[in-house]
Design an enzyme around this catalytic site. Structure first.
Site, PDB file in Angstrom:
ATOM      1  N   GLY A 239       0.764  -1.242   0.000  1.00 31.78           N
ATOM      2  CA  GLY A 239       0.000   0.000   0.000  1.00 31.78           C
ATOM      3  C   GLY A 239       0.791   1.286   0.000  1.00 31.78           C
ATOM      4  CD  GLU A 287       0.856  -8.976   1.966  1.00 31.82           C
ATOM      5  OE1 GLU A 287      -0.084  -8.395   1.396  1.00 31.82           O
ATOM      6  OE2 GLU A 287       0.693  -9.835   2.841  1.00 31.82           O
ATOM      7  N   PRO A 288       4.789  -4.941  -0.672  1.00 34.66           N
ATOM      8  CG  PRO A 288       6.975  -4.150  -0.903  1.00 34.66           C
ATOM      9  CD  PRO A 288       6.156  -5.210  -0.208  1.00 34.66           C
ATOM     10  N   GLY A 289       3.854  -3.476  -3.767  1.00 32.05           N
ATOM     11  CA  GLY A 289       3.829  -3.684  -5.211  1.00 32.05           C
ATOM     12  C   GLY A 289       4.210  -2.386  -5.900  1.00 32.05           C
ATOM     13  NE  ARG A 326      -2.728   2.856 -11.456  1.00 22.08           N
ATOM     14  CZ  ARG A 326      -2.822   4.078 -11.001  1.00 22.08           C
ATOM     15  NH1 ARG A 326      -2.384   5.078 -11.716  1.00 22.08           N
ATOM     16  NH2 ARG A 326      -3.329   4.306  -9.816  1.00 22.08           N
ATOM     17  CB  CYS A 357     -14.811   2.615 -30.013  1.00 21.88           C
ATOM     18  SG  CYS A 357     -13.918   2.306 -31.518  1.00 21.88           S
ATOM     19  CD  GLU A 358     -15.265   1.599 -23.716  1.00 22.80           C
ATOM     20  OE1 GLU A 358     -15.814   2.274 -22.825  1.00 22.80           O
ATOM     21  OE2 GLU A 358     -15.379   0.386 -23.831  1.00 22.80           O
ATOM     22  CE1 TYR A 386      -1.441  -3.759  -8.704  1.00 21.95           C
ATOM     23  CE2 TYR A 386      -0.534  -1.670  -7.964  1.00 21.95           C
ATOM     24  CZ  TYR A 386      -0.883  -2.978  -7.710  1.00 21.95           C
ATOM     25  OH  TYR A 386      -0.651  -3.510  -6.469  1.00 21.95           O
TER      26      TYR A 386
HETATM   27  N1  LLP Z   1      -1.206  -7.092  -0.629  1.00 19.78           N
HETATM   28  C1  LLP Z   1      -2.492  -7.306  -0.964  1.00 19.78           C
HETATM   29  C2  LLP Z   1      -3.267  -8.301  -0.227  1.00 19.78           C
HETATM   30  C3  LLP Z   1      -3.074  -6.571  -2.021  1.00 19.78           C
HETATM   31  O1  LLP Z   1      -4.357  -6.765  -2.335  1.00 19.78           O
HETATM   32  C4  LLP Z   1      -2.304  -5.609  -2.718  1.00 19.78           C
HETATM   33  C5  LLP Z   1      -2.869  -4.826  -3.827  1.00 19.78           C
HETATM   34  C6  LLP Z   1      -0.953  -5.436  -2.343  1.00 19.78           C
HETATM   35  C7  LLP Z   1      -0.450  -6.188  -1.280  1.00 19.78           C
HETATM   36  C8  LLP Z   1      -0.047  -4.463  -3.032  1.00 19.78           C
HETATM   37  O2  LLP Z   1      -0.464  -3.156  -2.877  1.00 19.78           O
HETATM   38  P1  LLP Z   1       0.472  -1.951  -3.358  1.00 19.78           P
HETATM   39  O3  LLP Z   1       1.726  -1.991  -2.511  1.00 19.78           O
HETATM   40  O4  LLP Z   1       0.803  -2.159  -4.775  1.00 19.78           O
HETATM   41  O5  LLP Z   1      -0.314  -0.741  -3.116  1.00 19.78           O
HETATM   42  N2  LLP Z   1      -4.772  -1.654  -9.817  1.00 19.78           N
HETATM   43  C9  LLP Z   1      -4.809  -0.648  -8.776  1.00 19.78           C
HETATM   44  C10 LLP Z   1      -4.175  -1.173  -7.494  1.00 19.78           C
HETATM   45  C11 LLP Z   1      -4.808  -2.448  -6.994  1.00 19.78           C
HETATM   46  C12 LLP Z   1      -4.150  -2.974  -5.730  1.00 19.78           C
HETATM   47  C13 LLP Z   1      -4.669  -4.335  -5.377  1.00 19.78           C
HETATM   48  N3  LLP Z   1      -4.059  -4.934  -4.228  1.00 19.78           N
HETATM   49  C14 LLP Z   1      -4.122   0.614  -9.279  1.00 19.78           C
HETATM   50  O6  LLP Z   1      -3.669   0.635 -10.431  1.00 19.78           O
HETATM   51  O7  LLP Z   1      -4.073   1.620  -8.568  1.00 19.78           O
END
Ligand code: LLP
Length: 430
Positions: A239, A287-289, A326, A357-358, A386
């Site tokens: 997050g 759990e960083p993405g 996004r 086409c949107e 993402y």
């Molecule tokens: N852990 C869990 C259980 C999650 O559901 C997620 C993201 C993460 C970790 C990683 O979160 P992050 O560090 O990336 O914020 N597609 C959307 C974001 C969807 C996130 C879903 N879950 C966007 O483009 O903003």
């Protein structure tokens, strides 16, 4: 930190000229900076791991290209996965299933079996029904499944409603008010071993306060679970937000970018959370993405046409919402940087739109950017998370290629799809 900057009049990723790369490989084109990804991983694990037993499980969903996963696997990262497909990718990329946590509200029998056979670290279960099913499947295989429950702490993450997950009205996790009973019932099941507790309150959090609030709320529960069931880890989820109105790295002009977002720094994140977490004496999982890959990627696209309407000027580009959804889905903001270094002062207010086409197919609306013309190429910044992973073939558009840069070297890490790829597997009956 990221590695996009102007050098000799063109935008570069590390030591690679993006204008030359776009000319060679065509557009739309995703480009990632390997150095940026590694820097983010090292800074986060360094700050959190200095005083904690900390495992960074990269949220695979943010960008699951094998080359990206492989970079992180070589650094010793774990992986947070949400499907059998992601587990398959992680293994193919050299990741260790023993460092994988498996999240998601709807795990299937096949996915649970795969996770068990591969020996994942923990199933992060999101409902009591799921825990019971995991125990049943493990029993049928003569195995014991390591599990954690995901608690929904009912904390407002103050982010876009589609990416907020820690409120009672969200589908995620088990209500804070019933989590203790859920653990007690899980402990009575024959084929699960309770290993931890997990939470994740949302994505793109730009302030540390909701993290602190959630951790403080859950700490007494963690202590209790440690003494009752001997849990060994507490995952605080992902997050960490990034700055989308980002400035370019030093050495180039970025005068048109507003830069009025305040970054949530890793120093602040670690500085506030480590003192709270340390006394637990547990392994802490992150759990960083987005933080790891968001600002490490750009989407390159070319201006195909200009259309001056009565109300607006449209620049129609060759990338579309199917390549980067996004803006359409979350009103996400991506900065625009021309690949040719723009002359200071010459700007225009435009809509940047794709060919789909949107009406939702836009990258920017009423945005003041440096003047660009048909044939010019631009970069949509902060597209590493993402981006490609959410791309689709909508409007029968082949998926773009992906390139990973490391220093002066650019490698095509996924080929552009061909027209034949579009119909692979389809059959006309008869
Ligand atoms: N852990 C869990 C259980 C999650 O559901 C997620 C993201 C993460 C970790 C990683 O979160 P992050 O560090 O990336 O914020 N597609 C959307 C974001 C969807 C996130 C879903 N879950 C966007 O483009 O903003």
């Amino acid at each position: 930190m990221h590695s996009f900057h102007y050098q000799n009049g063109t935008l570069h990723c590390e030591g690679v000229d993006l204008a030359a790369l776009a000319a060679e490989h065509g557009t739309p084109l995703y480009v990632y900076s390997g150095g940026t990804i590694l820097d983010h991983f090292r800074r986060l694990s360094g700050a959190m791991g200095a005083e904690l037993d900390c495992l960074v499980c990269y949220a695979t969903k943010a960008n699951s290209n094998l080359a990206v996963l492989n970079l992180l696997a070589k650094e010793g990262a774990g992986f947070d996965i949400v499907s059998g497909g992601e587990l398959f990718r992680v293994e193919k990329a050299g990741g260790d299933p023993g460092k994988c946590t498996f999240a998601g509200v709807g795990k299937t029998r096949a996915e649970i079996e795969l996770g068990l056979k591969k020996g994942i670290y923990s199933f992060n279960a999101e409902s009591e029904a799921e825990v019971a099913f995991i125990s049943q499947v493990a029993g049928e295989l003569g195995m014991v499944a390591p599990i954690a429950l995901r608690v929904n702490p009912n904390v407002d993450a103050k982010t876009h409603k589609y990416i907020s997950t820690g409120k009672s009205e969200n589908k995620f996790g088990i209500d804070f008010s019933s989590i203790r009973e859920a653990y007690a019932r899980a402990a009575a099941l024959p084929n699960v071993k309770i290993r931890g507790l997990q939470m994740h309150i949302g994505s793109q959090l730009t302030s540390v306060s909701p993290f602190v609030e959630a951790v403080e709320k859950v700490l007494p529960l963690v202590e209790e679970l440690k003494s009752l069931y001997g849990i060994e880890f507490f995952s605080i989820g992902g997050g960490i937000g990034i700055v989308y109105q980002d400035s370019l790295a030093s050495g180039g002009s970025d005068w048109w970018i507003a830069k009025d977002e305040k970054p949530l720094t890793i120093e602040e994140y670690a500085g506030r959370l480590v003192p709270l977490l340390k006394p637990l004496g547990l392994r802490i999982i992150l759990e960083p993405g987005r933080f790891m890959v968001g600002n490490a990627g750009v989407l390159l696209t070319e201006v195909l046409y200009e259309k001056r309407g009565t109300a607006k000027t449209f620049k129609i580009v060759d990338a579309a919402m199917n390549d980067l959804i996004r803006p359409a889905l979350y009103e996400g903001h991506h900065e625009i940087a021309p690949l040719k270094e723009p002359v200071a002062g010459k700007t225009e207010v435009v809509d940047i739109v794709g060919p789909v086409c949107e009406s939702g197919d836009f990258f920017a609306q009423n945005r003041e950017i440096p003047a660009i013309e048909t044939g010019d190429r631009i970069a949509l910044l902060s597209a590493g998370a993402y981006g490609f992973v959410m791309a689709s073939n909508y409007n029968s558009r082949p998926l773009p290629a992906e390139i990973l840069v490391s220093g002066e070297t650019a490698t095509v890490v996924r080929k552009r799809q061909t027209l034949d790829d579009l119909i692979a597997g389809e059959v006309v009956p008869g």
